[in-house]
Design a protein around this motif. Structure first.
Motif, PDB file in Angstrom:
ATOM      1  N   ASN A 344      39.096 128.729  24.743  1.00  0.00           N
ATOM      2  CA  ASN A 344      40.141 128.055  23.977  1.00  0.00           C
ATOM      3  C   ASN A 344      40.217 126.567  24.292  1.00  0.00           C
ATOM      4  OD1 ASN A 344      40.915 130.430  22.701  1.00  0.00           O
ATOM      5  ND2 ASN A 344      42.395 130.961  24.310  1.00  0.00           N
ATOM      6  N   GLN A 345      39.979 126.212  25.548  1.00  0.00           N
ATOM      7  CA  GLN A 345      40.070 124.806  25.931  1.00  0.00           C
ATOM      8  C   GLN A 345      38.838 124.007  25.509  1.00  0.00           C
ATOM      9  OE1 GLN A 345      40.965 124.295  30.071  1.00  0.00           O
ATOM     10  NE2 GLN A 345      43.019 125.176  29.912  1.00  0.00           N
ATOM     11  N   SER A 346      37.657 124.584  25.677  1.00  0.00           N
ATOM     12  CA  SER A 346      36.418 123.837  25.426  1.00  0.00           C
ATOM     13  C   SER A 346      35.926 123.953  23.986  1.00  0.00           C
ATOM     14  CB  SER A 346      35.319 124.323  26.381  1.00  0.00           C
ATOM     15  OG  SER A 346      34.983 125.677  26.105  1.00  0.00           O
ATOM     16  N   GLY A 347      36.227 125.080  23.327  1.00  0.00           N
ATOM     17  CA  GLY A 347      35.726 125.295  21.972  1.00  0.00           C
ATOM     18  C   GLY A 347      34.248 125.623  21.921  1.00  0.00           C
ATOM     19  N   ARG A 348      33.627 125.882  23.064  1.00  0.00           N
ATOM     20  CA  ARG A 348      32.192 126.181  23.130  1.00  0.00           C
ATOM     21  C   ARG A 348      31.990 127.691  23.093  1.00  0.00           C
ATOM     22  NH1 ARG A 348      28.785 122.007  21.999  1.00  0.00           N
ATOM     23  NH2 ARG A 348      29.723 120.067  22.741  1.00  0.00           N
ATOM     24  N   ALA A 349      32.094 128.264  21.903  1.00  0.00           N
ATOM     25  CA  ALA A 349      32.051 129.719  21.772  1.00  0.00           C
ATOM     26  C   ALA A 349      30.673 130.278  22.110  1.00  0.00           C
ATOM     27  CB  ALA A 349      32.452 130.130  20.360  1.00  0.00           C
ATOM     28  N   ILE A 350      29.618 129.684  21.530  1.00  0.00           N
ATOM     29  CA  ILE A 350      28.265 130.215  21.746  1.00  0.00           C
ATOM     30  C   ILE A 350      27.860 130.074  23.201  1.00  0.00           C
ATOM     31  CG2 ILE A 350      25.837 129.919  21.154  1.00  0.00           C
ATOM     32  CD1 ILE A 350      26.646 129.187  18.375  1.00  0.00           C
ATOM     33  N   GLU A 351      28.123 128.914  23.794  1.00  0.00           N
ATOM     34  CA  GLU A 351      27.746 128.697  25.190  1.00  0.00           C
ATOM     35  C   GLU A 351      28.475 129.672  26.119  1.00  0.00           C
ATOM     36  OE1 GLU A 351      28.556 126.462  23.039  1.00  0.00           O
ATOM     37  OE2 GLU A 351      27.335 124.648  23.174  1.00  0.00           O
ATOM     38  N   VAL A 352      29.772 129.874  25.857  1.00  0.00           N
ATOM     39  CA  VAL A 352      30.550 130.787  26.700  1.00  0.00           C
ATOM     40  C   VAL A 352      30.010 132.204  26.598  1.00  0.00           C
ATOM     41  CG1 VAL A 352      32.808 131.890  26.931  1.00  0.00           C
ATOM     42  CG2 VAL A 352      32.648 129.398  26.745  1.00  0.00           C
ATOM     43  N   MET A 353      29.704 132.651  25.372  1.00  0.00           N
ATOM     44  CA  MET A 353      29.194 134.011  25.192  1.00  0.00           C
ATOM     45  C   MET A 353      27.809 134.174  25.818  1.00  0.00           C
ATOM     46  SD  MET A 353      31.592 135.617  23.984  1.00  0.00           S
ATOM     47  CE  MET A 353      33.200 135.209  23.317  1.00  0.00           C
TER      48      MET A 353
END
Length: 383
Positions: A344-353
């Motif tokens: 939620n804070q970074s908006g980096r969905a693909i990287e987080v997954m």
């Protein structure tokens, strides 16, 4: 007729793989690579359309949030990478506790299901069927809401020996006080436990000549224990306990839910494996004068382990993956922290997954490799 080849030192003949079998394997591998490339290209095109690119540099930005429970030192000023380490440590903690507890409970329930006592046999069977046929998430929420939230306050805690205290705020347990070199010694001990088996496997010497390598982790363990400067024991002061370590209700509920659910399946694995041992083995043990319990412990269970270990491996891997259900009760494990707060804070969905999948894949592959080695050790050796 397929060509045959003879292995050295063995009279067995092994057929070579025909060319068309290798061709089909190549086709399958090519199709799998094509699908992976397509997914990668699709993700890259969508990121480019939004003027974004795959970037993991966000891991070094300050996190800006606090973690309610941690076994490492994490502050809001630390980076997202340190948040990953802290959340991953919480995941490993509940997974390790769950594996140990589920194994002990599963073995106990499995043996009870084989008991001659009608009460023990049916009571354990009813518990196993109840746990196996209800959702795991429901059980975790039940432990959190229906059990732990009904516990007494700190002054009316449920205590055991004056060392362990359970109340609505969590489970208070003694905690070792670290010395100056404790962290370094713990890291060296963990590293030696990984390197010693590798060295024994690949050194040109015979395995018997490398047994002395196990002295290294043994000495490190003794030095680590000596480096501890005592124990911090929880004691009631005012309206709360001071000292020791507190395991919050979220951890206790997740631990109980994972352990009991996996124990029910392990109990059935134990029961089926023990019943799979030939009846003549028990009769031979009885003829030698062994009683039922020594017969089970010395004769039946060692043979049943060969059947149990591969099946229990699946349960252990499922338990590790199911630790992500802690997000439902706000336990700060890696999915709740990274796929929730950090995403939620970074908006980096693909990287987080990608990071989450890589972490779980690495842990499960290492656990699977270790259990496969244990299974090979207990497996029957044929000529």
């Amino acid at each position: 007729m397929a060509r045959m080849k003879t292995t050295s030192g063995n009279a067995a003949l092994w057929p070579m793989k025909p060319a068309h079998a290798l061709l089909w394997q190549g086709v399958v591998v090519a199709c799998a690579l094509t699908v992976l490339i397509w997914f990668g290209h699709n993700a890259a095109s969508h990121l480019a359309r939004r003027s974004m690119e795959l970037d993991f540099s966000f891991l070094w930005r300050p996190a800006g949030f606090a973690m309610p429970f941690q076994i490492t030192t994490f502050k809001p000023t630390d980076s997202y990478a340190m948040a990953l380490v802290a959340a991953f440590s919480n995941t490993l903690l509940v997974s390790a506790l769950g594996v140990v507890t589920a194994t002990i409970l599963g073995l106990a329930l499995g043996v009870m299901r084989l008991s001659n006592s009608w009460l023990m046999r049916n009571a354990s069977g009813a518990l196993v069927e109840l746990v196996r046929n209800t959702p795991q998430l429901l059980q975790i929420v039940f432990w959190y809401v229906g059990v732990l939230q009904l516990l007494p306050q700190a002054r009316q805690s449920l205590s055991l020996g004056g060392l362990f205290h359970l109340n609505i705020r969590g489970l208070f347990v003694p905690y070792p006080l670290a010395g100056d070199w404790t962290t370094i010694l713990a890291l060296l001990l963990a590293l030696s436990l990984v390197l010693v088996p590798l060295l024994r496997r690949f050194l040109p010497m015979r395995r018997r000549g490398t047994r002395w390598l196990w002295l290294v982790p043994a000495v490190l363990l003794v030095v680590l224990v000596e480096s501890l400067s005592g124990w911090s024991v929880p004691a009631l002061k005012g309206f709360n306990f001071a000292g020791g370590m507190v395991m919050p209700p979220e951890l206790v509920a997740l631990w109980a839910g994972l352990s009991l659910y996996s124990a029910a399946f392990i109990a059935e694995i134990v029961r089926g494996s023990v019943e799979g041992v030939a009846k003549g083995q028990r009769e031979a043990a009885y003829s030698l004068g062994l009683r039922p319990w020594p017969t089970l412990r010395l004769v039946v269970l060692p043979q049943a382990l060969r059947v149990m270990i591969p099946q229990m491996t699946n349960q252990y891997l499922n338990l590790i993956k199911s630790s992500s259900l802690g997000a439902a009760i706000a336990y700060p494990e890696i999915v709740q922290i990274f796929a929730g707060t950090v995403l939620n804070q970074s908006g980096r969905a693909i990287e987080v997954m990608v990071i989450l999948m890589g972490v779980f894949l690495s842990v499960n592959l290492l656990a699977s490799a270790g259990l496969a080695r244990l299974n090979a050790r207990f497996a029957l050796k044929e000529r």
